[in-house]
Design an enzyme around this catalytic site. Structure first.
Site, mmCIF file in Angstrom:
data_model
loop_
_atom_site.group_PDB
_atom_site.id
_atom_site.type_symbol
_atom_site.label_atom_id
_atom_site.label_comp_id
_atom_site.label_asym_id
_atom_site.label_seq_id
_atom_site.Cartn_x
_atom_site.Cartn_y
_atom_site.Cartn_z
ATOM 1 N N THR A 158 0.863 -1.182 0.000
ATOM 2 C CA THR A 158 0.000 0.000 0.000
ATOM 3 C C THR A 158 0.898 1.230 0.000
ATOM 4 O O THR A 158 1.576 1.523 0.993
ATOM 5 C CB THR A 158 -0.927 0.010 1.218
ATOM 6 O OG1 THR A 158 -1.800 -1.123 1.162
ATOM 7 C CG2 THR A 158 -1.775 1.279 1.237
ATOM 8 N N LYS A 171 0.000 5.233 8.478
ATOM 9 C CA LYS A 171 0.743 5.356 7.219
ATOM 10 C C LYS A 171 -0.229 5.397 6.053
ATOM 11 O O LYS A 171 -0.109 6.242 5.149
ATOM 12 C CB LYS A 171 1.717 4.185 7.077
ATOM 13 C CG LYS A 171 2.608 4.220 5.838
ATOM 14 C CD LYS A 171 2.040 3.462 4.650
ATOM 15 C CE LYS A 171 2.113 1.954 4.861
ATOM 16 N NZ LYS A 171 1.716 1.208 3.625
ATOM 17 N N LYS A 200 -7.621 1.151 -2.926
ATOM 18 C CA LYS A 200 -7.230 0.801 -1.555
ATOM 19 C C LYS A 200 -7.431 1.992 -0.624
ATOM 20 O O LYS A 200 -7.817 1.823 0.549
ATOM 21 C CB LYS A 200 -5.771 0.338 -1.536
ATOM 22 C CG LYS A 200 -5.244 -0.025 -0.143
ATOM 23 C CD LYS A 200 -5.986 -1.210 0.464
ATOM 24 C CE LYS A 200 -5.484 -1.513 1.888
ATOM 25 N NZ LYS A 200 -4.156 -2.139 1.901
#
Length: 291
Positions: free
Chosen positions: A97, A240, A172
């Protein structure tokens, strides 16, 4: 069966690579901590290599699942990076990701060497990786996705091409934005149930099949009610991911006020030494506030 490499032997990458080996693919792995790669090879009967370049040499497809943008750059284009070992016509599939920007940057660098690229972030967490039940959202050319898809099937329950390079990462981001909001709502609801003197598990049994139901409710309510957080997707990782979402939202002009607020709530959890706690630990923050 394919000859593949897998870069990154973390809690996601190691079981994903294991499924590839179990499915009959010839797998060579790399990890920044070489002992983890060697341990994986001993367990699964594959090979390990000391650098991404050596792991990638001769591979038809190179998969990666590393930490962040800088980690991806390092394993792709850094000294002894995978792109320097991959042959023309090979394919790089990134399960990390990361930002859509670094995805496009790495895809361009790959293309300059005649290497195809698919961004393919996953959802399902460690349990999904271990059980081969990940959902994979992809960006890239149809032909490249079609090459990767039957190999990814070793650890996926669903895959879909969402658009051109970067579309997987953008999808995502949507996923993480939704999860953040769901978990804050669920945390408030579970604490409310406890403070109201209700049986939290009974409450969930009643409502989980209705409009309020979600994967998070079904799979996290018991540990939340028990105050157990040492499992699942870590708060540090979620922050993150949310930083990526917030930066992209700023770039494209999509306001994310609730996401920004919940990101700060996760910062509070980190201050409680909860950086490695599961993302459902938003409830721990509320419990502390409630006293």
């Amino acid at each position: 069966m394919a000859r593949v490499a897998f870069l990154g032997m973390g809690v996601m990458g190691a079981p994903m690579a294991g499924h590839l080996a179990g499915g009959g693919h010839e797998v060579c792995v790399y990890n920044r901590t070489a002992a983890k790669a060697a341990a994986w090879a001993d367990k699964h009967g594959g090979r390990s290599a000391p650098t991404p370049r050596e792991a990638a040499e001769g591979a038809e497809i190179v998969f990666a699942c590393v930490g962040n943008d800088d980690d991806l750059r390092a394993v792709c284009t850094g000294e002894d990076g995978a792109f320097s070992g991959m042959g023309e016509g090979s394919l790089f599939v990134d399960h990390t990701t990361v930002s859509a920007g670094v995805t496009r940057e790495m895809a361009e660098a790959a293309g300059a060497k005649g290497i195809a690229f698919v961004d393919a972030p996953v959802s399902g967490g460690q349990a999904g990786a271990e059980n081969g039940q990940l959902v994979i959202m992809c960006g890239g050319a149809q032909a490249d996705f079609d090459r990767a898809d039957p190999v990814m099937a070793a650890y996926a329950k669903a895959t879909r091409l969402m658009g051109e390079i970067g579309a997987g990462q953008l999808t995502k981001m949507v996923n993480q934005i939704c999860i953040a909001g769901l978990l804050q709502g669920l945390s408030e609801a579970m604490l409310f149930a406890q403070k109201a003197g209700l049986d939290g598990e009974a409450v969930v049994e009643v409502i989980q099949g209705g409009a309020a139901g979600s994967w998070q409710m079904v799979n996290r309510h018991k540990t939340m009610l028990a105050g157990e957080w040492n499992h699942g997707f870590a708060v540090d990782w979620m922050r993150k991911d949310l930083a990526i979402c917030l930066a992209e939202g700023e770039t494209i002009g999509a306001p994310l006020p609730a996401t920004a607020l919940i990101d700060q709530f996760y910062k509070d959890v980190q201050a409680m030494d909860g950086g490695r706690w599961d993302t459902s630990s938003l409830m721990a923050r509320l419990a502390k506030l409630a006293g």
